[in-house]
Scaffold this active site. Structure first.
Site, short mmCIF file in Angstrom:
data_model
loop_
_atom_site.label_atom_id
_atom_site.label_comp_id
_atom_site.label_asym_id
_atom_site.label_seq_id
_atom_site.Cartn_x
_atom_site.Cartn_y
_atom_site.Cartn_z
N ILE A 1 6.92 6.01 17.52
CA ILE A 1 6.71 6.83 16.31
C ILE A 1 5.49 7.75 16.45
CG2 ILE A 1 6.50 6.80 13.78
CD1 ILE A 1 8.95 5.23 14.57
N CYS B 1 -5.08 7.63 8.97
CA CYS B 1 -5.47 7.05 10.25
C CYS B 1 -5.24 8.02 11.39
CB CYS B 1 -4.69 5.76 10.49
SG CYS B 1 -5.30 4.41 9.49
N ARG C 1 -9.17 -0.18 3.87
CA ARG C 1 -8.28 0.85 3.31
C ARG C 1 -6.93 0.24 2.95
NH1 ARG C 1 -7.44 5.92 6.78
NH2 ARG C 1 -5.87 5.93 5.18
N LYS D 1 0.83 -1.22 0.00
CA LYS D 1 0.00 0.00 0.00
C LYS D 1 0.86 1.26 0.00
CE LYS D 1 -1.79 1.54 4.00
NZ LYS D 1 -1.68 2.92 4.50
N ASN D 2 1.80 1.31 0.92
CA ASN D 2 2.52 2.58 1.09
C ASN D 2 3.53 2.85 -0.02
OD1 ASN D 2 0.91 3.16 3.26
ND2 ASN D 2 2.37 2.45 4.80
N ASP E 1 3.46 -0.01 12.31
CA ASP E 1 2.22 -0.51 11.72
C ASP E 1 1.87 -1.92 12.21
OD1 ASP E 1 2.03 1.87 10.39
OD2 ASP E 1 2.76 1.10 8.47
N ARG F 1 0.16 14.30 13.38
CA ARG F 1 0.91 13.95 12.16
C ARG F 1 1.27 15.22 11.38
NH1 ARG F 1 -1.89 8.62 9.53
NH2 ARG F 1 0.20 8.33 8.66
N PRO F 2 2.21 16.00 11.91
CA PRO F 2 2.59 17.23 11.22
C PRO F 2 3.28 16.94 9.89
CG PRO F 2 4.08 16.80 13.04
CD PRO F 2 3.02 15.74 13.11
N ILE F 3 3.30 17.94 9.01
CA ILE F 3 4.03 17.77 7.73
C ILE F 3 5.08 18.87 7.57
CG2 ILE F 3 2.20 16.49 6.53
CD1 ILE F 3 1.60 19.20 5.06
N GLN G 1 8.21 18.82 7.94
CA GLN G 1 9.44 18.42 7.24
C GLN G 1 9.25 18.42 5.72
OE1 GLN G 1 12.40 18.12 9.03
NE2 GLN G 1 10.94 18.93 10.52
N1 EPU Z 1 6.78 13.78 11.45
C1 EPU Z 1 6.97 15.11 11.75
N2 EPU Z 1 6.99 16.02 10.74
C2 EPU Z 1 6.82 15.66 9.44
C3 EPU Z 1 6.63 14.31 9.12
C4 EPU Z 1 6.61 13.38 10.15
O1 EPU Z 1 7.12 15.46 12.92
O2 EPU Z 1 6.85 16.54 8.57
C5 EPU Z 1 6.79 12.77 12.52
C6 EPU Z 1 5.41 12.10 12.67
O3 EPU Z 1 4.57 12.85 13.52
C7 EPU Z 1 5.79 10.76 13.24
C8 EPU Z 1 7.13 10.45 12.59
O4 EPU Z 1 7.64 11.71 12.14
O5 EPU Z 1 5.98 10.88 14.62
C9 EPU Z 1 7.08 9.50 11.43
O6 EPU Z 1 6.13 9.93 10.49
P1 EPU Z 1 6.21 9.56 8.93
O7 EPU Z 1 6.25 10.81 8.16
O8 EPU Z 1 7.30 8.55 8.73
O9 EPU Z 1 4.83 8.85 8.71
P2 EPU Z 1 3.78 9.09 7.54
O10 EPU Z 1 4.48 9.39 6.27
O11 EPU Z 1 2.71 10.01 8.02
C10 EPU Z 1 3.84 6.61 6.79
C11 EPU Z 1 2.81 5.55 6.52
C12 EPU Z 1 2.23 5.08 7.86
C13 EPU Z 1 3.35 4.54 8.73
C14 EPU Z 1 4.44 5.61 8.89
C15 EPU Z 1 5.66 5.12 9.65
C16 EPU Z 1 1.94 6.16 4.38
C17 EPU Z 1 0.82 6.70 3.58
N3 EPU Z 1 1.76 6.09 5.69
O12 EPU Z 1 3.14 7.66 7.43
O13 EPU Z 1 1.36 4.01 7.53
O14 EPU Z 1 2.85 4.20 9.99
O15 EPU Z 1 4.88 6.07 7.61
O16 EPU Z 1 6.22 4.02 9.02
O17 EPU Z 1 2.96 5.76 3.85
C18 EPU Z 1 -0.43 2.52 7.85
O18 EPU Z 1 -0.12 2.00 6.78
O19 EPU Z 1 -1.25 2.00 8.66
C19 EPU Z 1 0.20 3.78 8.24
C20 EPU Z 1 -0.26 4.56 9.19
#
Ligand code: EPU
Length: 432
Positions: A327, A117, A397, A22-23, A305, A122-124, A126
């Site tokens: 995480i 989820c 999903r 999926k990811n 996950d 879940r900030p963005i 970065q």
């Molecule tokens: N984080 C920040 N700032 C950012 C981005 C991330 O502080 O700009 C923090 C997050 O809050 C978190 C950590 O960094 O504490 C890791 O977040 P990451 O960005 O790696 O997660 P994500 O991209 O939101 C993806 C997967 C998730 C999976 C995580 C960790 C997708 C669409 N989602 O999420 O998948 O848990 O990586 O491996 O790829 C799932 O499949 O059930 C799922 C939630």
């Protein structure tokens, strides 16, 4: 609303084939809009997150042709629009990858703030920091992530935290930028490597994916490609844990055993047997599993996950286990549901203390997110009597035909409308 009804206590047995990741798929589908030539993506998982992202790609003017449920042709020659306002994209996380790819190709992108989820904050930041380093104006405004640039120029970007999303998004945004981009403290997950491999198959120049440092040299143009997505590491891990949880004997096929090492190591440590083959793993368990301590980490650590499925497995282990979530800050919502099934789990901050009980008991429970839902399905397979898992739209999903795959392994599980009492009654009478 659909639900699963499960009669527990049956050891899973047989073979199951894992679907595409999926990811990876979310990043790869978004990457297809970086070229105006036709791309063919194979081994696509047939899940609702993918349907939503494909609809968004179609909405901006790309042509999307599903040859079958697992193969899609996408051509971005006629993309007219770089803003996506459909409410549906809010439901998924992967929609943020369209910001990186539309910015990369058209120097302009706007996507409604991604959802996904509810597992904590879940900030963005970065992602935005990276886009800005490439020369874009990037901000969240009126509920939308927006990024615009006159030109994108390669930059040296050091991520403050390891983020799968930010790493993939910056690869997407920078592969057509001028000059070289260096991403430091990058995520190393298999899906990061898969997206990089796909971009390279379209002519990008990305080196180092799978390590901390990724170097991207911008190219003029990307071209057509045919690409097959890697198997889903998390789906594979879910079946491995389900096999051990039910004291079963399951061959999980179409996997990359290297991606599963953290799960394999924990299963072996608690007394299950895992035999690795070229593209399959066989998991068996006979005795009561031992307790352990687990901490989630970015890859190659134990994946967040699989935290909920692992906690579920440990809920019947011999002594007390701990599971530390490092995480996400809100990923233990399912624990109250497991308590209804007689599990004894206490959560303090980010640590679950799991006191092994003799058995779980069937109950009506509600999935709060995708992996929590998978964990409750495993709990239902382990439990005495019948379990009903509600809100399974979360599970759908990310898992392709979960109930069908489990049924093939001997599980007694049906999917029904929650109002369809007749079918539930018939099922209960049949498997009694
Ligand atoms: N984080 C920040 N700032 C950012 C981005 C991330 O502080 O700009 C923090 C997050 O809050 C978190 C950590 O960094 O504490 C890791 O977040 P990451 O960005 O790696 O997660 P994500 O991209 O939101 C993806 C997967 C998730 C999976 C995580 C960790 C997708 C669409 N989602 O999420 O998948 O848990 O990586 O491996 O790829 C799932 O499949 O059930 C799922 C939630």
């Amino acid at each position: 609303m659909d639900q699963y009804v499960i009669k527990g206590g049956i050891p899973l047995q047989g073979e199951v084939t894992v679907s595409g990741a999926k990811n990876s798929a979310l990043g790869i589908l978004a990457a297809t809009v970086l070229t105006d030539e036709q791309v063919c993506i194979k081994n696509l998982p047939d899940i609702s997150d993918i349907d939503i992202l494909l609809n968004a790609i179609e909405e901006i003017g790309a042509s999307v042709t599903r040859k079958d449920r697992n193969t899609v042709l996408i051509c971005g020659a006629n993309i007219k629009q770089t803003t996506i306002e459909s409410e549906n994209v809010r439901k998924i996380r992967g929609s943020y990858y369209l910001v990186g790819s539309l910015l990369g190709r058209f120097k302009s992108a706007g996507v409604l703030m991604p959802g996904g989820c509810n597992i904590g904050s879940r900030p963005i930041d970065q992602h935005l920091k990276g886009f800005r380093a490439l020369g874009a104006d990037a901000e969240i405004t009126h509920g939308m992530v927006k990024a615009d640039a006159k030109e994108l120029v390669g930059a040296h970007i050091y991520f403050d935290c390891t983020s799968v999303g930010a790493t993939i998004n910056l690869m997407l945004a920078s592969c057509l930028a001028k000059g070289q981009t260096i991403l430091e403290n990058s995520a190393k997950e298999p899906h990061v490597v898969d997206v990089a491999n796909f971009l390279n198959s379209m002519g990008a120049n990305i080196k180092g994916a799978g390590t901390d440092i990724i170097r991207i040299t911008g190219v003029e143009k990307l071209h057509k490609s045919t690409y097959s997505i890697i198997p889903d590491q998390i789906e594979a891990g879910t079946f491995m844990l389900a096999a051990a949880a039910t004291k079963g004997d399951v061959v999980v096929k179409n996997v990359i055993p290297k991606h599963l090492e953290a799960i394999t190591a924990k299963l072996v440590e608690i007394g299950a047997s895992v035999v690795e083959m070229d593209d399959a793993v066989r998991v068996t368990a006979t005795d009561r599993l031992k307790s352990t301590s687990v901490r989630t980490y970015p890859y190659p650590g134990f994946p967040t996950d699989l935290q909920a499925p692992m906690t579920t497995l440990l809920s019947v282990s011999s002594e007390t286990s701990t599971l530390t979530e490092s995480i996400f800050d809100g990923r233990f919502k399912y624990v109250d549901e497991l308590a209804k099934m007689s599990a004894k789990i206490k959560v303090e901050n980010n640590v679950a203390v799991i006191t092994g009980v003799d058995r779980l008991t069937g109950s009506k429970v509600v999935a709060s997110d995708l992996r929590a839902g998978a964990a409750l399905v495993i709990a239902g397979l382990m439990a005495e009597g019948f379990t009903t898992v509600e809100q399974i739209e979360y599970v759908e999903r990310g898992y392709e035909n979960l109930e069908g795959k489990l049924r093939k392994l001997g599980a007694e599980i049906i999917k029904t409308d929650s109002k369809d009492e007749k079918t539930v009654k018939k099922f209960k009478l049949k498997v009694g």
